[in-house]
Design a protein around this motif. Structure first.
Motif, mmCIF file in Angstrom:
data_model
loop_
_atom_site.group_PDB
_atom_site.id
_atom_site.type_symbol
_atom_site.label_atom_id
_atom_site.label_comp_id
_atom_site.label_asym_id
_atom_site.label_seq_id
_atom_site.Cartn_x
_atom_site.Cartn_y
_atom_site.Cartn_z
ATOM 1 N N LEU A 232 0.960 -1.336 0.086
ATOM 2 C CA LEU A 232 0.052 -0.050 0.058
ATOM 3 C C LEU A 232 0.871 1.518 0.031
ATOM 4 C CD1 LEU A 232 -2.600 -0.957 2.435
ATOM 5 C CD2 LEU A 232 -2.969 -1.029 0.001
ATOM 6 N N THR A 233 1.972 1.200 0.569
ATOM 7 C CA THR A 233 2.958 2.288 0.642
ATOM 8 C C THR A 233 3.450 2.642 -0.692
ATOM 9 O OG1 THR A 233 3.665 2.019 3.014
ATOM 10 C CG2 THR A 233 4.948 3.354 1.593
ATOM 11 N N ALA A 234 3.776 1.703 -1.266
ATOM 12 C CA ALA A 234 4.346 1.729 -2.703
ATOM 13 C C ALA A 234 3.025 2.375 -3.607
ATOM 14 C CB ALA A 234 4.609 0.240 -3.407
ATOM 15 N N LEU A 235 1.944 1.845 -3.884
ATOM 16 C CA LEU A 235 0.975 2.180 -4.423
ATOM 17 C C LEU A 235 0.621 3.842 -4.144
ATOM 18 C CD1 LEU A 235 -1.636 1.913 -6.556
ATOM 19 C CD2 LEU A 235 -2.877 1.032 -4.622
ATOM 20 N N GLU A 236 0.600 4.066 -2.701
ATOM 21 C CA GLU A 236 0.272 5.378 -2.369
ATOM 22 C C GLU A 236 1.462 6.374 -3.115
ATOM 23 O OE1 GLU A 236 -0.954 7.365 1.827
ATOM 24 O OE2 GLU A 236 0.580 5.943 1.728
ATOM 25 N N ARG A 237 2.540 5.967 -3.269
ATOM 26 C CA ARG A 237 3.542 6.764 -3.874
ATOM 27 C C ARG A 237 3.406 6.736 -5.497
ATOM 28 N NH1 ARG A 237 8.119 4.505 0.119
ATOM 29 N NH2 ARG A 237 7.960 5.898 2.042
ATOM 30 N N ALA A 238 3.389 5.469 -5.965
ATOM 31 C CA ALA A 238 3.404 5.183 -7.387
ATOM 32 C C ALA A 238 2.341 5.848 -8.271
ATOM 33 C CB ALA A 238 3.732 3.772 -7.470
ATOM 34 N N LEU A 239 1.054 5.729 -7.571
ATOM 35 C CA LEU A 239 0.013 6.157 -8.664
ATOM 36 C C LEU A 239 0.254 7.715 -8.822
ATOM 37 C CD1 LEU A 239 -2.417 5.564 -10.129
ATOM 38 C CD2 LEU A 239 -3.749 5.223 -8.106
ATOM 39 N N PRO A 240 0.355 8.635 -7.761
ATOM 40 C CA PRO A 240 0.527 9.885 -8.125
ATOM 41 C C PRO A 240 1.732 10.313 -9.031
ATOM 42 C CG PRO A 240 -0.014 9.519 -5.702
ATOM 43 C CD PRO A 240 0.389 8.310 -6.231
ATOM 44 N N ALA A 241 2.775 9.394 -8.804
ATOM 45 C CA ALA A 241 3.977 9.538 -9.975
ATOM 46 C C ALA A 241 3.603 9.552 -11.124
ATOM 47 C CB ALA A 241 4.932 8.703 -9.399
ATOM 48 N N ALA A 242 2.852 8.493 -11.491
ATOM 49 C CA ALA A 242 2.418 7.987 -12.747
ATOM 50 C C ALA A 242 1.589 9.062 -13.378
ATOM 51 C CB ALA A 242 1.695 6.522 -12.883
ATOM 52 N N LEU A 243 0.601 9.466 -12.491
ATOM 53 C CA LEU A 243 -0.366 10.643 -13.012
ATOM 54 C C LEU A 243 0.252 11.833 -13.332
ATOM 55 C CD1 LEU A 243 -3.378 10.063 -10.298
ATOM 56 C CD2 LEU A 243 -3.034 9.552 -12.729
ATOM 57 N N ASP A 244 1.424 12.100 -12.477
ATOM 58 C CA ASP A 244 2.250 13.301 -12.780
ATOM 59 C C ASP A 244 2.758 13.111 -14.235
ATOM 60 O OD1 ASP A 244 1.339 14.368 -10.399
ATOM 61 O OD2 ASP A 244 3.136 13.956 -9.344
ATOM 62 N N ALA A 245 3.359 11.903 -14.558
ATOM 63 C CA ALA A 245 3.907 11.626 -15.595
ATOM 64 C C ALA A 245 3.107 11.814 -16.990
ATOM 65 C CB ALA A 245 4.993 10.322 -15.661
ATOM 66 N N GLU A 261 -6.748 -1.627 -1.746
ATOM 67 C CA GLU A 261 -6.076 -1.156 -2.946
ATOM 68 C C GLU A 261 -7.053 -0.196 -3.544
ATOM 69 O OE1 GLU A 261 -3.155 -4.824 -4.068
ATOM 70 O OE2 GLU A 261 -5.094 -4.663 -5.153
ATOM 71 N N ASP A 262 -8.265 -0.674 -3.598
ATOM 72 C CA ASP A 262 -9.347 0.012 -4.459
ATOM 73 C C ASP A 262 -9.915 1.314 -3.789
ATOM 74 O OD1 ASP A 262 -11.208 0.071 -6.426
ATOM 75 O OD2 ASP A 262 -12.650 -0.448 -5.169
ATOM 76 N N ARG A 263 -9.652 1.190 -2.464
ATOM 77 C CA ARG A 263 -10.236 2.589 -1.791
ATOM 78 C C ARG A 263 -9.138 3.636 -2.045
ATOM 79 N NH1 ARG A 263 -10.179 0.576 3.651
ATOM 80 N NH2 ARG A 263 -11.962 -0.442 3.108
ATOM 81 N N LEU A 264 -7.625 3.168 -1.826
ATOM 82 C CA LEU A 264 -6.711 4.064 -2.026
ATOM 83 C C LEU A 264 -6.498 4.588 -3.358
ATOM 84 C CD1 LEU A 264 -4.126 5.594 -1.023
ATOM 85 C CD2 LEU A 264 -2.637 3.483 -1.581
ATOM 86 N N THR A 265 -6.970 3.666 -4.531
ATOM 87 C CA THR A 265 -6.916 4.016 -5.846
ATOM 88 C C THR A 265 -7.980 5.218 -5.972
ATOM 89 O OG1 THR A 265 -6.077 2.055 -6.581
ATOM 90 C CG2 THR A 265 -7.231 3.415 -8.198
ATOM 91 N N LYS A 266 -9.162 4.979 -5.693
ATOM 92 C CA LYS A 266 -10.428 5.699 -5.472
ATOM 93 C C LYS A 266 -9.806 7.250 -5.152
ATOM 94 C CE LYS A 266 -15.431 6.092 -3.934
ATOM 95 N NZ LYS A 266 -16.114 5.685 -3.149
ATOM 96 N N GLN A 267 -9.448 7.195 -3.756
ATOM 97 C CA GLN A 267 -8.981 8.442 -2.891
ATOM 98 C C GLN A 267 -8.007 9.316 -4.055
ATOM 99 O OE1 GLN A 267 -7.691 6.884 0.522
ATOM 100 N NE2 GLN A 267 -9.536 6.845 1.408
ATOM 101 N N VAL A 268 -7.294 8.406 -4.467
ATOM 102 C CA VAL A 268 -6.093 9.338 -5.379
ATOM 103 C C VAL A 268 -6.826 9.939 -6.507
ATOM 104 C CG1 VAL A 268 -3.881 9.407 -6.793
ATOM 105 C CG2 VAL A 268 -4.154 7.907 -4.599
ATOM 106 N N LEU A 269 -7.506 9.195 -7.226
ATOM 107 C CA LEU A 269 -8.326 9.410 -8.562
ATOM 108 C C LEU A 269 -9.071 10.509 -8.257
ATOM 109 C CD1 LEU A 269 -8.630 6.208 -10.641
ATOM 110 C CD2 LEU A 269 -6.815 8.021 -10.590
ATOM 111 N N ALA A 270 -10.105 10.452 -7.072
ATOM 112 C CA ALA A 270 -10.895 11.455 -6.754
ATOM 113 C C ALA A 270 -10.098 13.011 -6.391
ATOM 114 C CB ALA A 270 -11.606 11.218 -5.576
ATOM 115 N N ALA A 271 -9.008 12.736 -5.820
ATOM 116 C CA ALA A 271 -8.354 14.019 -5.560
ATOM 117 C C ALA A 271 -8.001 14.855 -6.796
ATOM 118 C CB ALA A 271 -7.253 13.675 -4.642
#
Length: 327
Positions: A232-245, A261-271
């Motif tokens: 979860l720590t890896a996803l929390e960092r990696a998904l925003p980095a991918a969006l930035d790229a 995993e799904d909840r964290l993904t939902k939160q990152v994309l919603a933001a």
């Protein structure tokens, strides 16, 4: 890759890796990869099933594949050998995505794919220690060169630490009870095998609860795997980095396999897909307009036909988004 939380642990006998929700992944990422010299980053390469299909569908596509497991890199390299001139495969954790892209000279990408969870070989090869259906050493490392193993967690973490991990990462109702059983048992002899741990968890879960919901050890094994690999720590960092790229028009697809995993993904994309301006403004300022838009309404699920064909797809949850402005 597949998650462990709600999966059958019967070995796959089809002789091949079955990418989850492949047609939908190709459909969602396709528009972003239609241009010349497009680049996609696969942040969880696994056996390269999605990667192979993407490369076959887009003849000028370059793929940057990332995986922490050297076995996955080796096997996907063999699978993707026909496309070797259009692939860059890197052994790294997904949260090193920004560094990987920089070193590959790919500051911007057109698409990103996250296929989370544990891969088929990791689950099926008993010696990896991921599965409660085999008797094997308690390992669970995706990268077998790292020091932390499930055995070390089980035998050295305090009862309070074990309770937290089981409750948060495994969503285990009886976390404190399971932790107490573990601490009491390890005082006699270290717990070193998957079978012994699974039997111990089974003994800790009340009989009435054991009658439903599959193997009672699945939540404990999920929790340990997430802790060992810091997933979860890896996803929390990696998904925003991918969006930035992502370039404008670029798309991301995330396949998650359990609610965390799904909840964290939902939160990152919603933001990233909501406006940030103060309420009540007659015109939303450019600086506060969302940079992304959702491509899926909620989490999409595999259809019944796919689940029947590939039971390991049953717990998959797919979300996707597109960059619509720079900034």
């Amino acid at each position: 890759m597949w998650g462990l939380a709600a999966l059958s642990q019967e070995p796959v006998h089809s002789g091949g890796h079955v990418p989850v929700m492949l047609d939908r992944v190709l459909e969602l990422l396709g528009p972003a990869l239609a241009g010349p010299d497009a680049v996609v980053v696969d942040a969880n390469l696994g056996l390269g099933g999605h990667a192979e299909a993407l490369l076959a569908a887009h003849p000028s596509l370059h793929l940057v594949g990332i995986d922490r497991d050297p076995t996955a890199i080796e096997r996907s390299a063999a699978r993707l050998a026909p496309y070797a001139d259009r692939t860059t495969l890197v052994r790294a954790v997904s949260d090193e995505l920004a560094d990987v892209l920089r070193e590959a000279g790919r500051r911007r990408v057109d698409a990103a794919l996250f296929d989370l969870g544990v891969s088929s070989p990791q689950l099926d090869e008993a010696e990896r220690g991921f599965a409660y259906s085999y008797d094997a050493p308690l390992d669970m490392r995706m990268d077998r060169e790292q020091e932390l193993t499930a055995e070390r967690v089980v035998n050295t973490y305090s009862a309070a630490e074990l309770t937290r991990i089981l409750r948060v990462y495994g969503e285990e109702r009886f976390a404190a009870r399971v932790a107490s059983f573990i601490v009491k048992e390890r005082a006699k002899d270290p717990i070193t095998t998957t079978k012994r741990l699974a039997e111990l968890v089974r003994a800790a879960i009340p009989a009435a609860t054991r009658r439903t919901g599959g193997n009672p050890a699945k939540r404990t094994f999920q929790a340990l795997r997430i802790e060992v690999n810091e997933e979860l720590t890896a996803l929390e960092r990696a998904l925003p980095a991918a969006l930035d790229a992502l370039a404008v028009g670029g798309r991301v697809v995330v396949l998650a396999y359990h609610s965390l995993e799904d909840r964290l993904t939902k939160q990152v994309l919603a933001a990233r897909t909501r406006d940030t301006g103060p309420p009540g403004l007659p015109v939303l300022l450019e600086a506060h307009q969302p940079r992304f838009r959702l491509l899926t309404r909620g989490a999409e699920l595999p259809d019944d036909e796919e689940v029947a064909r590939n039971p390991r797809a049953a717990s998959a949850r797919l979300r996707a988004a597109e960059r619509i402005r720079q900034g």
